[in-house]
Scaffold this motif. Structure first.
Motif, mmCIF file in Angstrom:
data_model
loop_
_atom_site.group_PDB
_atom_site.id
_atom_site.type_symbol
_atom_site.label_atom_id
_atom_site.label_comp_id
_atom_site.label_asym_id
_atom_site.label_seq_id
_atom_site.Cartn_x
_atom_site.Cartn_y
_atom_site.Cartn_z
ATOM 1 N N ARG A 45 11.520 -1.473 -2.757
ATOM 2 C CA ARG A 45 11.896 -0.868 -1.475
ATOM 3 C C ARG A 45 12.626 -1.853 -0.569
ATOM 4 N N ARG A 368 2.207 4.319 -4.099
ATOM 5 C CA ARG A 368 1.804 4.958 -2.839
ATOM 6 C C ARG A 368 1.331 3.946 -1.790
ATOM 7 N N GLU A 371 4.346 2.527 -0.353
ATOM 8 C CA GLU A 371 4.950 3.506 0.575
ATOM 9 C C GLU A 371 4.239 3.450 1.929
ATOM 10 N N ALA A 374 5.376 0.227 3.665
ATOM 11 C CA ALA A 374 6.796 0.189 4.046
ATOM 12 C C ALA A 374 7.118 1.196 5.145
ATOM 13 N N THR A 375 6.425 2.361 5.141
ATOM 14 C CA THR A 375 6.770 3.400 6.124
ATOM 15 C C THR A 375 5.801 3.423 7.302
ATOM 16 N N LYS A 377 3.186 5.062 7.253
ATOM 17 C CA LYS A 377 2.533 6.392 7.238
ATOM 18 C C LYS A 377 1.733 6.546 5.949
ATOM 19 N N PRO A 379 0.808 8.371 2.834
ATOM 20 C CA PRO A 379 1.356 9.487 2.042
ATOM 21 C C PRO A 379 0.296 10.575 1.855
#
Ligand code: PYC
Length: 406
Positions: A45, A368, A371, A374-375, A377, A379
């Protein structure tokens, strides 16, 4: 590194341990398959300053000690969805990593020896099918055809009545998976630091600010606890209490035999599971040891009970020699489901509580949790696995489908 002659020169699989830098964007504690998969996915990412800290050698913990069973025939919808993602990622892993991880999707079979166990398998089969996972209840004739070595007579202590047959399940080469992730993470710039022990986590005003290690301090705003066996100890360094009790889990392999067993077979009544590896060894285990401990010792009572129960299930293996036995340690949660979650400490992320079911989850957990980091949030697929579910008294109820229990 050289082959038999120096014509075949190979580079190292991943770089030598570098010097520790003063700071990283993300520090991952635990150099097993989960830590490496998270690091690889973060690097993919574009998160470049990532360090994986491992207090021993890469893959020395649960990643190198498990019996490498892959399956998604869980009991809860949340569990089935998550592990199905992992199985699908494992199916693509050799290609993605350009490294053969020897995934044999030979099928997984959970035996039922009582009427109530048959009912339990029907519930699992229904849930698996609703979630699009290939599982069905099969009966004696089909079981006998798929696994001729099983004692299907009426004389055993627990005659076989039915089985949950899950064709996409199987076995994988666990070292290959660890090395593949380490190699790809390294190629994307992740720093892998074996023999680097975490001794403390610094927190200021509820935010992670650094990690102290046996090789000096590091500044970072994000620490991932991806340890198995010691996750409660690392979490305590951040002041986070986990609902986890640690137990040993033992396993053993036999001498090599000609191929005769091409299914993973699990029996809750005999409390054993058996598969045959590509090398011909029978790979066998039982439930976790009944006492809590950090010991990696293997015991004679385990071996005696394993031998008795495996030979009740498959009398034809009674004369087979045991080649070696070993133990790992497992972080057991109250609901037999993992914790992948942010915590009340900003920047302290959990990928823990993997009990006896962690290896099969690594590609999905890596993807996940990366994710999440990185975000910022969580998932949707990870929401059921929060730490807070225990405080809300909303456990997942996966006990009936994890390992050989029940
Ligand atoms: O989850 O399939 C499993 C398993 C088998 C042995 C340990 N875990």
């Amino acid at each position: 590194m050289f082959g038999i002659t120096n014509l075949f020169r190979h580079d190292r699989i991943w770089s030598r341990r570098p010097e520790l830098k003063a700071s990283y964007d993300v520090v991952i504690v635990g150099g097993g398959v989960h830590g490496l998969a998270i690091a690889y996915e973060l690097a993919k990412r574009g998160v470049r300053k990532v360090a994986v800290l491992e207090r021993s050698y890469v893959g020395s913990g649960a990643s190198g000690r498990n019996t490498a069973i892959i399956r998604s025939n869980y009991r809860t919808g949340e569990g089935v969805r998550f592990y199905d993602e992992a199985v699908k990622r494992y199916e693509r892993l050799s290609t993605e990593m350009d490294y053969n991880v020897l995934f044999s999707q030979e099928g997984h079979m959970t035996l039922a020896h009582t009427e109530s166990a048959v009912t339990g398998l029907r519930v699992r089969a229904e849930m698996n099918q609703v979630m699009g996972v290939n599982s069905r209840v099969i009966f004696r004739d089909e079981i006998q055809e798929l696994v001729p070595a099983l004692d299907m007579s009426d004389t055993p202590r627990f005659p076989v009545l039915a089985a949950l047959y899950h064709p996409p399940g199987g076995i994988i080469r666990h070292d290959a998976v660890v090395w593949a992730y380490a190699r790809q993470a390294d190629r994307l710039g992740v720093e892998i630091h074996p023999h680097t022990e975490v001794t403390g986590i610094d927190i200021e005003k509820g935010q992670v600010t650094g990690v102290r290690t046996s090789r000096g301090p590091i500044k970072t705003q994000t620490v991932v606890n991806a340890t198995a066996g010691w996750c409660g100890i690392i979490a305590a360094m951040a002041g986070v209490k986990l609902p986890i009790v640690t137990h040993p889990l033992q396993a053993a392999v036999s001498e090599s035999l000609k191929p005769f067993l091409d299914k993973v077979v699990v029996s809750a009544s005999y409390h054993v599971y058996v598969s045959q590896s590509d090398r011909g060894e029978l790979v066998m285990g039982q439930e976790i040891d009944p006492y809590s401990s950090y010991s990696l010792r293997s015991t004679l009572p385990f071996l005696e009970s394993l031998a008795r129960h495996v030979s009740e299930l498959m009398p034809c293996v009674a004369g087979v020699k045991i080649l070696r036995q070993w133990a790992g340690i497992c972080d057991m949660t109250p609901d037999f489901a993992p914790i992948m979650s942010p915590t009340e400490v900003k920047g302290f992320v959990l990928d823990v509580g993997w009990g006896t079911w962690g290896f099969k989850a690594a590609p999905a957990a890596g993807h996940r949790v990366a994710e999440l980091i990185a975000t910022g949030k969580v998932p949707a697929v990870l929401e059921p696995f929060s730490l807070e579910r225990f405080a809300r008294n909303e456990p997942l109820g996966e006990k009936a489908a994890a390992a050989v229990s029940h």
